[in-house]
Design a protein around this motif. Structure first.
Motif, PDB file in Angstrom:
ATOM      1  N   GLY A  50     -56.588  24.314  -9.621  1.00 48.76           N
ATOM      2  CA  GLY A  50     -55.623  23.830 -10.601  1.00 48.76           C
ATOM      3  C   GLY A  50     -55.536  22.328 -10.726  1.00 48.76           C
ATOM      4  N   LEU A  51     -56.562  21.604 -10.237  1.00 45.20           N
ATOM      5  CA  LEU A  51     -56.532  20.140 -10.319  1.00 45.20           C
ATOM      6  C   LEU A  51     -56.667  19.669 -11.762  1.00 45.20           C
ATOM      7  CD1 LEU A  51     -58.834  19.315  -7.286  1.00 45.20           C
ATOM      8  CD2 LEU A  51     -56.344  19.117  -7.374  1.00 45.20           C
ATOM      9  N   ASP A  52     -56.140  18.478 -12.027  1.00 43.83           N
ATOM     10  CA  ASP A  52     -56.216  17.883 -13.363  1.00 43.83           C
ATOM     11  C   ASP A  52     -57.501  17.103 -13.594  1.00 43.83           C
ATOM     12  OD1 ASP A  52     -53.698  18.848 -14.078  1.00 43.83           O
ATOM     13  OD2 ASP A  52     -52.680  17.099 -13.219  1.00 43.83           O
ATOM     14  N   VAL A  53     -58.299  16.920 -12.553  1.00 42.21           N
ATOM     15  CA  VAL A  53     -59.534  16.150 -12.637  1.00 42.21           C
ATOM     16  C   VAL A  53     -60.501  16.721 -11.613  1.00 42.21           C
ATOM     17  CG1 VAL A  53     -58.717  14.418 -10.976  1.00 42.21           C
ATOM     18  CG2 VAL A  53     -60.469  13.789 -12.627  1.00 42.21           C
ATOM     19  N   VAL A  54     -61.802  16.671 -11.922  1.00 43.45           N
ATOM     20  CA  VAL A  54     -62.799  17.195 -10.991  1.00 43.45           C
ATOM     21  C   VAL A  54     -63.859  16.137 -10.713  1.00 43.45           C
ATOM     22  CG1 VAL A  54     -62.449  19.573 -11.769  1.00 43.45           C
ATOM     23  CG2 VAL A  54     -64.299  18.202 -12.775  1.00 43.45           C
ATOM     24  N   THR A  55     -64.524  16.265  -9.574  1.00 38.08           N
ATOM     25  CA  THR A  55     -65.652  15.417  -9.198  1.00 38.08           C
ATOM     26  C   THR A  55     -66.820  16.317  -8.806  1.00 38.08           C
ATOM     27  OG1 THR A  55     -65.294  15.304  -6.794  1.00 38.08           O
ATOM     28  CG2 THR A  55     -63.960  13.836  -8.177  1.00 38.08           C
ATOM     29  N   ASP A  56     -67.955  15.677  -8.528  1.00 42.72           N
ATOM     30  CA  ASP A  56     -69.095  16.444  -8.016  1.00 42.72           C
ATOM     31  C   ASP A  56     -69.062  16.524  -6.501  1.00 42.72           C
ATOM     32  OD1 ASP A  56     -69.885  13.928  -7.169  1.00 42.72           O
ATOM     33  OD2 ASP A  56     -71.838  13.963  -8.169  1.00 42.72           O
ATOM     34  N   GLY A  57     -67.934  16.126  -5.897  1.00 44.87           N
ATOM     35  CA  GLY A  57     -67.796  16.161  -4.450  1.00 44.87           C
ATOM     36  C   GLY A  57     -68.596  15.092  -3.737  1.00 44.87           C
ATOM     37  N   GLU A  58     -69.236  14.195  -4.520  1.00 42.36           N
ATOM     38  CA  GLU A  58     -70.170  13.197  -3.989  1.00 42.36           C
ATOM     39  C   GLU A  58     -71.355  13.883  -3.307  1.00 42.36           C
ATOM     40  OE1 GLU A  58     -68.052  10.198  -1.739  1.00 42.36           O
ATOM     41  OE2 GLU A  58     -66.648   9.824  -3.380  1.00 42.36           O
ATOM     42  N   PHE A  60     -70.321   7.158   1.109  1.00 41.99           N
ATOM     43  CA  PHE A  60     -69.618   6.513   0.005  1.00 41.99           C
ATOM     44  C   PHE A  60     -70.301   5.240  -0.486  1.00 41.99           C
ATOM     45  CE2 PHE A  60     -68.052   4.834   3.967  1.00 41.99           C
ATOM     46  CZ  PHE A  60     -67.791   3.500   3.740  1.00 41.99           C
ATOM     47  N   ARG A  61     -71.268   4.728   0.264  1.00 39.84           N
ATOM     48  CA  ARG A  61     -71.967   3.502  -0.150  1.00 39.84           C
ATOM     49  C   ARG A  61     -73.321   3.775  -0.794  1.00 39.84           C
ATOM     50  NH1 ARG A  61     -71.541   1.707   5.957  1.00 39.84           N
ATOM     51  NH2 ARG A  61     -72.273   3.861   5.969  1.00 39.84           N
ATOM     52  N   THR A  62     -73.759   5.022  -0.741  1.00 40.04           N
ATOM     53  CA  THR A  62     -75.130   5.364  -1.112  1.00 40.04           C
ATOM     54  C   THR A  62     -75.500   4.903  -2.513  1.00 40.04           C
ATOM     55  OG1 THR A  62     -75.156   7.274   0.370  1.00 40.04           O
ATOM     56  CG2 THR A  62     -76.706   7.305  -1.478  1.00 40.04           C
ATOM     57  N   GLY A  63     -74.608   5.083  -3.467  1.00 45.34           N
ATOM     58  CA  GLY A  63     -74.930   4.731  -4.841  1.00 45.34           C
ATOM     59  C   GLY A  63     -75.397   3.301  -4.980  1.00 45.34           C
ATOM     60  N   PHE A  64     -74.755   2.390  -4.268  1.00 47.31           N
ATOM     61  CA  PHE A  64     -75.123   0.977  -4.367  1.00 47.31           C
ATOM     62  C   PHE A  64     -76.394   0.686  -3.594  1.00 47.31           C
ATOM     63  CE2 PHE A  64     -75.053  -3.553  -3.615  1.00 47.31           C
ATOM     64  CZ  PHE A  64     -74.513  -4.070  -4.781  1.00 47.31           C
ATOM     65  N   LEU A 114     -66.908   4.962  -7.136  1.00 48.03           N
ATOM     66  CA  LEU A 114     -67.828   3.873  -6.815  1.00 48.03           C
ATOM     67  C   LEU A 114     -67.261   3.096  -5.634  1.00 48.03           C
ATOM     68  CD1 LEU A 114     -68.419   2.430 -10.401  1.00 48.03           C
ATOM     69  CD2 LEU A 114     -69.971   3.959  -9.162  1.00 48.03           C
ATOM     70  N   ILE A 115     -68.129   2.605  -4.774  1.00 47.78           N
ATOM     71  CA  ILE A 115     -67.646   1.738  -3.700  1.00 47.78           C
ATOM     72  C   ILE A 115     -67.200   0.408  -4.307  1.00 47.78           C
ATOM     73  CG2 ILE A 115     -69.971   0.921  -3.215  1.00 47.78           C
ATOM     74  CD1 ILE A 115     -67.076   1.388  -0.688  1.00 47.78           C
ATOM     75  N   PRO A 170     -54.487  14.382  -1.925  1.00 53.96           N
ATOM     76  CA  PRO A 170     -54.753  14.119  -0.508  1.00 53.96           C
ATOM     77  C   PRO A 170     -54.905  12.621  -0.295  1.00 53.96           C
ATOM     78  CG  PRO A 170     -56.171  15.877  -1.332  1.00 53.96           C
ATOM     79  CD  PRO A 170     -55.532  15.225  -2.537  1.00 53.96           C
ATOM     80  N   GLN A 171     -54.742  12.177   0.937  1.00 51.79           N
ATOM     81  CA  GLN A 171     -54.778  10.730   1.185  1.00 51.79           C
ATOM     82  C   GLN A 171     -56.186  10.169   1.035  1.00 51.79           C
ATOM     83  OE1 GLN A 171     -55.567  12.625   3.694  1.00 51.79           O
ATOM     84  NE2 GLN A 171     -57.008  11.381   4.854  1.00 51.79           N
ATOM     85  N   CYS A 172     -57.207  10.972   1.293  1.00 49.67           N
ATOM     86  CA  CYS A 172     -58.580  10.498   1.221  1.00 49.67           C
ATOM     87  C   CYS A 172     -59.458  11.690   0.878  1.00 49.67           C
ATOM     88  CB  CYS A 172     -59.005   9.863   2.556  1.00 49.67           C
ATOM     89  SG  CYS A 172     -60.473   8.798   2.420  1.00 49.67           S
ATOM     90  N   GLY A 173     -60.768  11.467   0.836  1.00 50.18           N
ATOM     91  CA  GLY A 173     -61.674  12.571   0.608  1.00 50.18           C
ATOM     92  C   GLY A 173     -61.785  13.460   1.835  1.00 50.18           C
ATOM     93  N   PHE A 174     -62.591  14.508   1.706  1.00 50.76           N
ATOM     94  CA  PHE A 174     -62.787  15.443   2.818  1.00 50.76           C
ATOM     95  C   PHE A 174     -64.066  15.149   3.588  1.00 50.76           C
ATOM     96  CE2 PHE A 174     -59.815  17.566   0.065  1.00 50.76           C
ATOM     97  CZ  PHE A 174     -58.943  18.203   0.946  1.00 50.76           C
ATOM     98  N   ALA A 175     -64.956  14.341   3.007  1.00 48.65           N
ATOM     99  CA  ALA A 175     -66.217  14.014   3.684  1.00 48.65           C
ATOM    100  C   ALA A 175     -66.772  12.729   3.095  1.00 48.65           C
ATOM    101  CB  ALA A 175     -67.218  15.147   3.548  1.00 48.65           C
ATOM    102  N   SER A 176     -66.188  11.605   3.476  1.00 52.31           N
ATOM    103  CA  SER A 176     -66.676  10.314   2.984  1.00 52.31           C
ATOM    104  C   SER A 176     -68.115  10.077   3.416  1.00 52.31           C
ATOM    105  CB  SER A 176     -65.778   9.187   3.496  1.00 52.31           C
ATOM    106  OG  SER A 176     -64.435   9.395   3.109  1.00 52.31           O
ATOM    107  N   VAL A 177     -68.478  10.637   4.561  1.00 53.58           N
ATOM    108  CA  VAL A 177     -69.847  10.630   5.068  1.00 53.58           C
ATOM    109  C   VAL A 177     -70.311  12.076   5.112  1.00 53.58           C
ATOM    110  CG1 VAL A 177     -71.350  10.019   7.008  1.00 53.58           C
ATOM    111  CG2 VAL A 177     -69.392   8.558   6.423  1.00 53.58           C
ATOM    112  N   ALA A 178     -71.450  12.373   4.508  1.00 53.55           N
ATOM    113  CA  ALA A 178     -71.882  13.763   4.346  1.00 53.55           C
ATOM    114  C   ALA A 178     -71.934  14.508   5.671  1.00 53.55           C
ATOM    115  CB  ALA A 178     -73.252  13.818   3.659  1.00 53.55           C
ATOM    116  N   GLU A 179     -72.502  13.865   6.689  1.00 54.13           N
ATOM    117  CA  GLU A 179     -72.653  14.519   7.990  1.00 54.13           C
ATOM    118  C   GLU A 179     -71.428  14.312   8.880  1.00 54.13           C
ATOM    119  OE1 GLU A 179     -75.088  16.411   9.037  1.00 54.13           O
ATOM    120  OE2 GLU A 179     -76.852  16.000   7.792  1.00 54.13           O
TER     121      GLU A 179
END
Length: 362
Positions: free
Chosen positions: A56-64, A70-74, A136-137, A327-336
């Motif tokens: 029921g969220l108002d916005v979705v992401t690809d979960g990164e 979180f820095r990978t894109g750059f 984005l970072i 939530p205060q932050c993501g659930f997996a800022s680092v994949a592993e």
């Protein structure tokens, strides 16, 4: 609700399914192709988008899910960086743990080879009509953490010169995302935890000022088409249910909120580490505060009435119409290094956010 209220929000990253983690390891050792990995990512992202919609969220992401962290894109889109490893101290309920971590140092003039979030948004948008967020970072974090005295100053005359280039790269990516139809772009800055006190320590006033000014430069004057939002997540560290920064927002609130022209500030308030809501008095009129009251670090569900009480308390400083919940932050800022809960428990947290938001704002 208007198109940019997004009362039931979330920061972005989700727990990576085991099959996705394994596929990425296989890609790194060369046993599968980039196309094979992309197919696994696509399947995992489709399931994650459905999970967010069902919650029921108002916005979705690809979960990164296309990123290692979180820095990978750059770092994968820009030349001039070298990776370094070190043992980083993380704080948890039982004390300090040191984890092998990676950082990057600017060792040459930065040269952009690709977009920072190339190919991420289009697939998600093909799956849903729900507004899509891309994270984005924050450039202020990159300019601060990727500088090393005696190395970076051999190729850049000053920290300010590097910061200006990183801000310009980030700004161009925000503009590109908006042009391709992304409704919500969020900058994540874990660097501000250095300035709030407690376990995060205290950085210099000059370092804080440059970080704020760099983040501001990436978004100042950007044209937002109707229905487009830019957010800034003030992160306190997030890996394996541990954290880094502690202390209230008072030392940074006035300058940060008045300088960075974000539409939304996503703030971590899931426990006593962040102090009280007093610093919200510095949020300019018309901006939205996303209260990170639901913790992503534990599977325990917060009582709905307690969440509503805390929102009511914050509404004494920021009008209820300019508050949201996440939530205060993501659930997996680092994949592993995902937090210590299951995928089902993760989506239960997101359902709690959505249900509480509906109870408060309708």
């Amino acid at each position: 609700m208007t198109l940019t209220d997004f009362r039931a929000d979330h920061v972005g990253s989700l727990l990576r399914p085991p099959a996705l983690l394994e596929a990425r390891r296989c890609r790194e050792d060369g046993s599968i192709s980039a196309e094979d990995l992309r197919a696994v990512e696509d399947g995992a992202i489709a399931a994650a988008v459905k999970g967010q919609q069902d919650a029921g969220l108002d916005v979705v992401t690809d979960g990164e899910f296309r990123r290692r962290d979180f820095r990978t894109g750059f770092v994968e889109a820009v030349d001039g960086l070298e990776m370094r490893s070190w043992d980083m101290p993380w704080h948890g309920r039982e004390g300090v743990t040191r984890l092998r971590s990676h950082t990057w140092v600017v060792t040459g003039r930065l040269r952009q080879r690709d977009r920072l979030a190339a190919g991420e948004a289009a697939y998600v948008r093909s799956l849903t009509s729900v507004p899509v967020k891309v994270t984005l970072i924050a450039p202020g974090f990159l300019a601060d953490r990727f500088w090393q005295d005696g190395v970076t100053d051999q190729v850049y005359a000053s920290r300010e010169e590097l910061a200006a280039q990183v801000a310009a790269i980030t700004r161009a990516e925000i503009e590109a995302l908006i042009a391709e139809g992304v409704r919500y772009v969020q900058l994540d800055n874990p660097g501000y935890g250095r300035f709030v006190g407690g376990h995060g320590g205290h950085g210099s006033a000059d370092g804080f000022g440059l970080m704020v000014d760099t983040d501001a430069a990436a978004v100042a004057g950007l044209t937002r088409p109707a229905g487009v939002t830019i957010g800034l997540h003030v992160c306190r560290g997030n890996q394996a249910s541990m954290w880094m920064g502690e202390g209230d927002y008072d030392p940074i609130a006035e300058r940060l909120f008045s300088t960075v022209p974000a539409d939304r500030f996503l703030l971590e308030y899931d426990d006593g580490r962040a102090g009280g809501f007093g610093p919200l008095r510095y949020v300019p009129a018309g901006r939205t505060v996303v209260l990170g009251l639901v913790t992503s670090k534990s599977p325990v569900l917060e009582p709905g009435d307690e969440l509503r009480r805390r929102v009511d308390s914050a509404a004494g400083l920021v009008a209820l119409d300019h508050l949201a919940l996440s939530p205060q932050c993501g659930f997996a800022s680092v994949a592993e290094g995902g937090n210590l809960l299951t995928e089902d428990e993760q989506f239960a947290k997101l359902r709690l956010v959505a249900e509480t938001a509906r109870a408060i704002w309708g």
